[in-house]
Design a protein around this motif. Structure first.
Motif, mmCIF file in Angstrom:
data_model
loop_
_atom_site.group_PDB
_atom_site.id
_atom_site.type_symbol
_atom_site.label_atom_id
_atom_site.label_comp_id
_atom_site.label_asym_id
_atom_site.label_seq_id
_atom_site.Cartn_x
_atom_site.Cartn_y
_atom_site.Cartn_z
ATOM 1 N N LEU A 49 -13.518 33.768 -8.498
ATOM 2 C CA LEU A 49 -13.189 32.782 -7.308
ATOM 3 C C LEU A 49 -14.083 32.946 -6.192
ATOM 4 O O LEU A 49 -14.606 32.057 -5.599
ATOM 5 C CB LEU A 49 -11.794 33.009 -6.728
ATOM 6 C CG LEU A 49 -10.628 33.078 -7.670
ATOM 7 C CD1 LEU A 49 -9.354 33.112 -6.899
ATOM 8 C CD2 LEU A 49 -10.626 31.540 -8.310
ATOM 9 N N LYS A 50 -14.962 34.022 -5.899
ATOM 10 C CA LYS A 50 -15.546 34.496 -4.673
ATOM 11 C C LYS A 50 -16.799 33.790 -5.093
ATOM 12 O O LYS A 50 -17.556 33.174 -4.294
ATOM 13 C CB LYS A 50 -16.060 35.879 -4.661
ATOM 14 C CG LYS A 50 -14.796 36.621 -4.016
ATOM 15 C CD LYS A 50 -14.954 38.234 -3.740
ATOM 16 C CE LYS A 50 -13.642 38.730 -3.435
ATOM 17 N NZ LYS A 50 -13.605 40.115 -3.826
ATOM 18 N N CYS A 51 -17.442 33.564 -6.371
ATOM 19 C CA CYS A 51 -18.407 32.811 -6.728
ATOM 20 C C CYS A 51 -18.313 31.450 -6.302
ATOM 21 O O CYS A 51 -19.143 30.717 -5.788
ATOM 22 C CB CYS A 51 -18.778 33.029 -8.262
ATOM 23 S SG CYS A 51 -19.453 34.519 -8.533
ATOM 24 N N LEU A 53 -16.417 30.117 -4.186
ATOM 25 C CA LEU A 53 -16.381 30.010 -2.912
ATOM 26 C C LEU A 53 -17.733 30.132 -2.042
ATOM 27 O O LEU A 53 -17.804 29.913 -0.916
ATOM 28 C CB LEU A 53 -15.084 30.970 -2.051
ATOM 29 C CG LEU A 53 -13.676 30.526 -2.441
ATOM 30 C CD1 LEU A 53 -12.772 31.600 -2.265
ATOM 31 C CD2 LEU A 53 -13.245 29.116 -1.847
ATOM 32 N N GLY A 54 -18.675 30.423 -2.777
ATOM 33 C CA GLY A 54 -19.962 30.675 -2.330
ATOM 34 C C GLY A 54 -20.248 32.242 -1.635
ATOM 35 O O GLY A 54 -21.233 32.376 -0.855
ATOM 36 N N LEU A 55 -19.263 32.937 -1.927
ATOM 37 C CA LEU A 55 -19.292 34.210 -1.033
ATOM 38 C C LEU A 55 -19.974 35.145 -2.189
ATOM 39 O O LEU A 55 -20.577 36.255 -1.570
ATOM 40 C CB LEU A 55 -17.510 34.995 -0.758
ATOM 41 C CG LEU A 55 -16.645 34.021 -0.310
ATOM 42 C CD1 LEU A 55 -15.467 34.627 -0.237
ATOM 43 C CD2 LEU A 55 -17.341 33.958 1.164
ATOM 44 N N LEU A 56 -20.276 34.923 -3.293
ATOM 45 C CA LEU A 56 -20.778 35.774 -4.113
ATOM 46 C C LEU A 56 -22.049 34.824 -4.911
ATOM 47 O O LEU A 56 -21.426 33.829 -5.317
ATOM 48 C CB LEU A 56 -20.266 36.544 -5.222
ATOM 49 C CG LEU A 56 -19.412 37.624 -4.829
ATOM 50 C CD1 LEU A 56 -18.480 38.292 -5.850
ATOM 51 C CD2 LEU A 56 -20.129 38.775 -3.859
ATOM 52 N N LYS A 57 -23.114 35.360 -5.016
ATOM 53 C CA LYS A 57 -24.286 34.167 -5.723
ATOM 54 C C LYS A 57 -24.354 34.890 -7.274
ATOM 55 O O LYS A 57 -24.834 36.051 -7.385
ATOM 56 C CB LYS A 57 -25.485 34.287 -5.161
ATOM 57 C CG LYS A 57 -26.276 33.086 -5.585
ATOM 58 C CD LYS A 57 -27.503 32.970 -4.588
ATOM 59 C CE LYS A 57 -28.592 32.185 -5.045
ATOM 60 N NZ LYS A 57 -28.873 32.390 -6.281
ATOM 61 N N PRO A 58 -24.083 33.893 -8.244
ATOM 62 C CA PRO A 58 -24.167 34.401 -9.806
ATOM 63 C C PRO A 58 -25.723 34.612 -10.074
ATOM 64 O O PRO A 58 -26.439 33.807 -9.637
ATOM 65 C CB PRO A 58 -23.601 33.227 -10.401
ATOM 66 C CG PRO A 58 -22.625 32.486 -9.624
ATOM 67 C CD PRO A 58 -23.079 32.717 -7.992
ATOM 68 N N GLN A 59 -25.861 35.742 -10.830
ATOM 69 C CA GLN A 59 -27.350 35.764 -11.156
ATOM 70 C C GLN A 59 -27.774 34.717 -12.205
ATOM 71 O O GLN A 59 -29.040 34.388 -12.345
ATOM 72 C CB GLN A 59 -27.496 37.238 -11.811
ATOM 73 C CG GLN A 59 -27.611 38.299 -10.982
ATOM 74 C CD GLN A 59 -26.037 39.019 -10.388
ATOM 75 O OE1 GLN A 59 -25.255 38.401 -10.981
ATOM 76 N NE2 GLN A 59 -25.958 39.767 -9.712
ATOM 77 N N ASN A 60 -26.709 34.296 -13.015
ATOM 78 C CA ASN A 60 -27.233 33.099 -14.122
ATOM 79 C C ASN A 60 -26.227 32.005 -13.805
ATOM 80 O O ASN A 60 -24.961 32.480 -13.358
ATOM 81 C CB ASN A 60 -27.336 33.474 -15.246
ATOM 82 C CG ASN A 60 -28.411 34.772 -15.658
ATOM 83 O OD1 ASN A 60 -28.245 35.836 -15.755
ATOM 84 N ND2 ASN A 60 -29.598 33.993 -15.610
ATOM 85 N N GLY A 61 -26.600 30.832 -14.066
ATOM 86 C CA GLY A 61 -25.865 29.620 -14.165
ATOM 87 C C GLY A 61 -25.543 28.878 -12.874
ATOM 88 O O GLY A 61 -26.056 29.363 -11.732
ATOM 89 N N SER A 62 -24.693 28.055 -12.792
ATOM 90 C CA SER A 62 -24.623 27.174 -11.426
ATOM 91 C C SER A 62 -23.131 26.751 -11.440
ATOM 92 O O SER A 62 -22.370 26.703 -12.292
ATOM 93 C CB SER A 62 -25.662 25.923 -11.602
ATOM 94 O OG SER A 62 -24.991 25.202 -12.740
ATOM 95 N N ILE A 63 -22.924 26.544 -10.038
ATOM 96 C CA ILE A 63 -21.381 25.953 -9.843
ATOM 97 C C ILE A 63 -21.671 24.789 -8.852
ATOM 98 O O ILE A 63 -22.299 24.723 -7.846
ATOM 99 C CB ILE A 63 -20.867 27.137 -8.930
ATOM 100 C CG1 ILE A 63 -20.722 28.351 -9.919
ATOM 101 C CG2 ILE A 63 -19.267 26.648 -8.656
ATOM 102 C CD1 ILE A 63 -20.150 29.458 -9.461
ATOM 103 N N PHE A 81 -8.175 28.216 0.451
ATOM 104 C CA PHE A 81 -8.201 29.211 -0.275
ATOM 105 C C PHE A 81 -7.213 30.536 0.358
ATOM 106 O O PHE A 81 -7.244 30.453 1.528
ATOM 107 C CB PHE A 81 -9.498 30.199 -0.237
ATOM 108 C CG PHE A 81 -9.688 31.506 -0.990
ATOM 109 C CD1 PHE A 81 -9.312 31.584 -2.093
ATOM 110 C CD2 PHE A 81 -10.221 32.468 -0.300
ATOM 111 C CE1 PHE A 81 -9.258 32.730 -2.936
ATOM 112 C CE2 PHE A 81 -10.178 33.769 -0.835
ATOM 113 C CZ PHE A 81 -9.898 33.994 -2.203
ATOM 114 N N VAL A 82 -6.465 31.033 -0.556
ATOM 115 C CA VAL A 82 -5.475 32.015 0.022
ATOM 116 C C VAL A 82 -5.847 33.408 -0.953
ATOM 117 O O VAL A 82 -5.759 33.327 -2.101
ATOM 118 C CB VAL A 82 -4.073 31.740 -0.462
ATOM 119 C CG1 VAL A 82 -3.104 32.752 -0.094
ATOM 120 C CG2 VAL A 82 -3.817 30.498 0.380
#
Ligand SMILES: Nc1ncnc2c1ncn2[C@@H]1O[C@H](COP(=O)(O)OP(=O)(O)OP(=O)(O)O)[C@@H](O)[C@H]1O
Ligand SMILES: [Mg+2]
Length: 252
Positions: A49-51, A53-63, A81-82
């Motif tokens: 969920l944090k990924c 919401l843009g709060l965490l950035k995945p090392q691979n892949g895209s959203i 978001f809750v």
């Protein structure tokens, strides 16, 4: 990707430290869907969920959200978001239900700004949508955990999001009220047309409430329509959860 896809997660891997917490996760959520995201403790649900919401950035892949890669996505008012720990106000917290819900607008508009009549109306409607009108002037700290959770949902929907993400909203809600709670989510989904992503451990109940299910345990073990999920054999779940798990069927 067609424009009716609200969320697209493509081959996403994420690690906080050395080990991947999410590995090659791919799924999409169509507009109007009600997705139940299930998985054991520590399986990466909140991280995913944090990924999103843009709060965490995945090392691979895209959203992508609404067809836009999140790095370029700016329309965050379209997403509500809750969080998992939203319902932890103590009794001394000096804000009414109305004020807490209104803060879902002032966060955008700037604090200490007076609300216009239209915005006040939106606050009242959001409070009504979660069935909390009679508590509007009560202090948030004086409410039960489940009632507080409803208020936080009202706060998240007051700005009319098209996608609402809920991280375990039924924790602290008693069995009797869980059903009401799901009915309320149904309303948001069907009457207001809000696309929902709901993290829950309540596997038995959700299969009859949601349209889609995603089972996460670092990898995505299943993603599809709720009806297909309900047909899976019980042993599929025990391997997924690593222990025996009863899946209650509520089909009539
Ligand atoms: N900030 C962090 N730093 C390092 N590791 C973390 C951090 N947050 C979570 N983790 C680890 O990442 C894994 C996934 O955690 P996450 O919170 O996403 O799980 P979850 O599926 O939401 O679990 P729960 O059902 O208990 O809420 C866990 O092993 C957790 O210990
Ligand atoms: Mg979590």
């Amino acid at each position: 990707m067609n424009t009716e896809t609200v969320l697209q997660v493509d081959h996403v891997s994420f690690r906080y430290e050395k080990e991947n917490v999410l590995e090659d996760v791919t799924f999409s959520v169509p507009k109007g869907a009600f997705l139940g995201l299930v998985g054991p403790n520590g399986s990466g649900k909140s991280t995913l969920l944090k990924c999103i919401l843009g709060l965490l950035k995945p090392q691979n892949g895209s959203i992508s959200l609404f067809g836009t890669p999140i790095a370029a996505f700016k329309e965050w008012h379209r997403v509500g978001f809750v969080s998992q720990k939203a319902n932890s106000f103590n009794t001394g917290f000096p804000a009414t239900v109305y004020e807490v819900v209104a803060s879902g607008l002032t966060a955008k508009l700037g604090l200490f700004r007076f609300l216009k009549e239209k915005e006040k109306q939106a606050v009242r409607e959001a409070i009504a949508a979660v069935g909390m009108s009679e508590f509007a002037n009560q202090n948030i700290g004086e409410l039960s955990g489940g009632q507080q959770q409803r208020v936080f949902i009202a706060r998240a929907i007051v700005s009319n999001p098209e996608l609402l993400i809920l991280d375990e909203p039924t924790v602290g809600v008693d069995v009797q009220h869980v059903q009401n709670f799901y009915n309320m989510l149904d309303e948001l989904n069907q009457r207001l047309g809000i696309t929902l992503i709901l993290v829950t451990h309540d596997i038995g109940t959700i299969t009859e409430k949601v349209t889609h299910v995603a089972c996460l345990n670092k990898h995505l073990y299943f993603h599809g329509k709720a009806a297909e999920f309900a047909e899976l054999q019980e042993h599929d779940f025990s391997t997924f959860y690593g222990h025996h798990l009863h899946v209650l069927s509520h089909q009539h």
